[in-house]
Motif scaffolding. Structure first.
Motif, PDB file in Angstrom:
ATOM      1  N   LEU A 286       0.819  -1.225   0.000  1.00 52.54           N
ATOM      2  CA  LEU A 286       0.000   0.000   0.000  1.00 52.54           C
ATOM      3  C   LEU A 286       0.850   1.271   0.000  1.00 52.54           C
ATOM      4  CD1 LEU A 286      -2.949  -0.857   2.403  1.00 52.54           C
ATOM      5  CD2 LEU A 286      -2.916  -0.856  -0.087  1.00 52.54           C
ATOM      6  N   LEU A 287       2.124   1.143   0.346  1.00 56.71           N
ATOM      7  CA  LEU A 287       2.984   2.331   0.355  1.00 56.71           C
ATOM      8  C   LEU A 287       3.099   2.965  -1.038  1.00 56.71           C
ATOM      9  CD1 LEU A 287       5.835   1.205   2.780  1.00 56.71           C
ATOM     10  CD2 LEU A 287       3.888   2.709   3.258  1.00 56.71           C
ATOM     11  N   ALA A 288       3.110   2.144  -2.087  1.00 56.78           N
ATOM     12  CA  ALA A 288       3.162   2.685  -3.455  1.00 56.78           C
ATOM     13  C   ALA A 288       1.902   3.495  -3.756  1.00 56.78           C
ATOM     14  CB  ALA A 288       3.313   1.547  -4.457  1.00 56.78           C
ATOM     15  N   VAL A 289       0.759   3.046  -3.262  1.00 63.37           N
ATOM     16  CA  VAL A 289      -0.499   3.780  -3.456  1.00 63.37           C
ATOM     17  C   VAL A 289      -0.425   5.114  -2.713  1.00 63.37           C
ATOM     18  CG1 VAL A 289      -2.996   3.723  -3.059  1.00 63.37           C
ATOM     19  CG2 VAL A 289      -1.800   1.640  -3.747  1.00 63.37           C
TER      20      VAL A 289
ATOM     21  N   ASN B  14      -5.821  10.923 -14.762  1.00 61.51           N
ATOM     22  CA  ASN B  14      -4.801   9.909 -15.067  1.00 61.51           C
ATOM     23  C   ASN B  14      -4.116   9.413 -13.792  1.00 61.51           C
ATOM     24  OD1 ASN B  14      -5.307  10.088 -17.808  1.00 61.51           O
ATOM     25  ND2 ASN B  14      -3.664  11.564 -18.180  1.00 61.51           N
ATOM     26  N   GLY B  15      -3.827  10.317 -12.871  1.00 63.27           N
ATOM     27  CA  GLY B  15      -3.198   9.946 -11.599  1.00 63.27           C
ATOM     28  C   GLY B  15      -4.100   9.049 -10.765  1.00 63.27           C
TER      29      GLY B  15
ATOM     30  N   HIS C 233      -5.562   3.739  -8.738  1.00 63.42           N
ATOM     31  CA  HIS C 233      -6.562   2.670  -8.669  1.00 63.42           C
ATOM     32  C   HIS C 233      -5.965   1.350  -9.168  1.00 63.42           C
ATOM     33  CE1 HIS C 233     -10.174   0.363  -9.934  1.00 63.42           C
ATOM     34  NE2 HIS C 233     -10.627   0.818  -8.774  1.00 63.42           N
ATOM     35  N   LYS C 234      -5.188   1.406 -10.235  1.00 63.22           N
ATOM     36  CA  LYS C 234      -4.536   0.188 -10.753  1.00 63.22           C
ATOM     37  C   LYS C 234      -3.557  -0.383  -9.722  1.00 63.22           C
ATOM     38  CE  LYS C 234      -4.789   1.174 -15.690  1.00 63.22           C
ATOM     39  NZ  LYS C 234      -4.045   1.508 -16.902  1.00 63.22           N
TER      40      LYS C 234
ATOM     41  N   THR D  35      -5.616  -1.994  -6.973  1.00 63.58           N
ATOM     42  CA  THR D  35      -6.216  -3.242  -7.466  1.00 63.58           C
ATOM     43  C   THR D  35      -5.168  -4.351  -7.540  1.00 63.58           C
ATOM     44  OG1 THR D  35      -7.826  -1.966  -8.754  1.00 63.58           O
ATOM     45  CG2 THR D  35      -7.520  -4.271  -9.368  1.00 63.58           C
ATOM     46  N   ALA D  36      -3.955  -4.016  -7.988  1.00 61.44           N
ATOM     47  CA  ALA D  36      -2.873  -5.011  -8.061  1.00 61.44           C
ATOM     48  C   ALA D  36      -2.505  -5.513  -6.659  1.00 61.44           C
ATOM     49  CB  ALA D  36      -1.653  -4.415  -8.753  1.00 61.44           C
ATOM     50  N   ALA D  37      -2.453  -4.598  -5.686  1.00 56.92           N
ATOM     51  CA  ALA D  37      -2.151  -5.000  -4.305  1.00 56.92           C
ATOM     52  C   ALA D  37      -3.249  -5.909  -3.766  1.00 56.92           C
ATOM     53  CB  ALA D  37      -1.991  -3.775  -3.411  1.00 56.92           C
TER      54      ALA D  37
END
Length: 195
Positions: free
Chosen positions: A96-99, A119-120, A125-126, A129-131
């Motif tokens: 979640l840190l990347a989010v 766009n950000g 969101h992507k 969703t990946a996490a």
């Protein structure tokens, strides 16, 4: 002639008595030797007591060590369980840190356009969703499905062309972790035309 037989008989008797005495003495000597060897073989009661005390001390020492080992294992296991509860979401948190970084970067931009923000948000969101996919968190979006009280929470009933007890609208998605519902989907459910 009778007299000559008599000394021989006495002599024979004397030899016979002598032999018996010798055998008795030999027997006594054998018994004495056997008793001495038994005495040498059988330890005294004090020696037996000393040996028993040494064995008891060894067993007590071994028991104390086993008890200490068991206590150490119990403490280690308790510590492991505590750490598992405390840090169970460590990997998920690091994903979640990347989010969080993406959201903070969006807030720092001064001259952003609506298109840049869109766009950000899509990129963030992507990442989220990946996490979620990595940790088996799945969304529950039941529009058009039959109402399931184990996964859905009915917020209202509306008249609809759909069959009764069908989800007509999803007000808020639900989420599952593996096979467990962590938040039910809030939905509107179709009611029959007669009701």
């Amino acid at each position: 002639m009778q007299e000559s037989n008599k000394p021989q008989t006495d002599e024979q008797e004397l030899i016979s008595v002598n032999n018996e005495v010798n055998e008795a003495e030999a027997s006594k000597e054998r018994k004495a030797q056997e008793t001495e060897s038994q005495v040498e073989i059988m330890p005294s009661m004090e020696e037996l007591l000393r040996e028993a005390e040494l064995k008891a001390a060894e067993h007590y020492d071994a028991w104390l060590r086993a008890k200490a080992d068991t206590e150490n294992i119990r403490k280690r296991a308790q510590s492991d369980v505590t750490n598992a509860h405390k840090y169970a979401i460590e990997k998920f948190s690091s994903e979640l840190l990347a989010v969080m970084d993406s959201l903070e970067a969006a807030l720092v931009v001064e001259n952003a356009t609506l298109e840049n923000f869109k766009n950000g948000v899509e990129l963030t969101h992507k990442q989220l969703t990946a996490a979620f996919e990595k940790f088996n968190i799945k969304s529950i979006d039941p529009k058009g499905e039959k109402f399931d009280p184990h996964q859905h929470q009915a917020m209202c009933m509306v008249e609809s062309e759909l069959a009764p007890n069908t989800v007509t609208q999803v007000l808020q998605k639900g989420y599952m972790l593996h096979d467990r519902v962590i938040r039910p989907a809030m939905v509107a459910v179709a009611k029959g035309k007669d009701t």
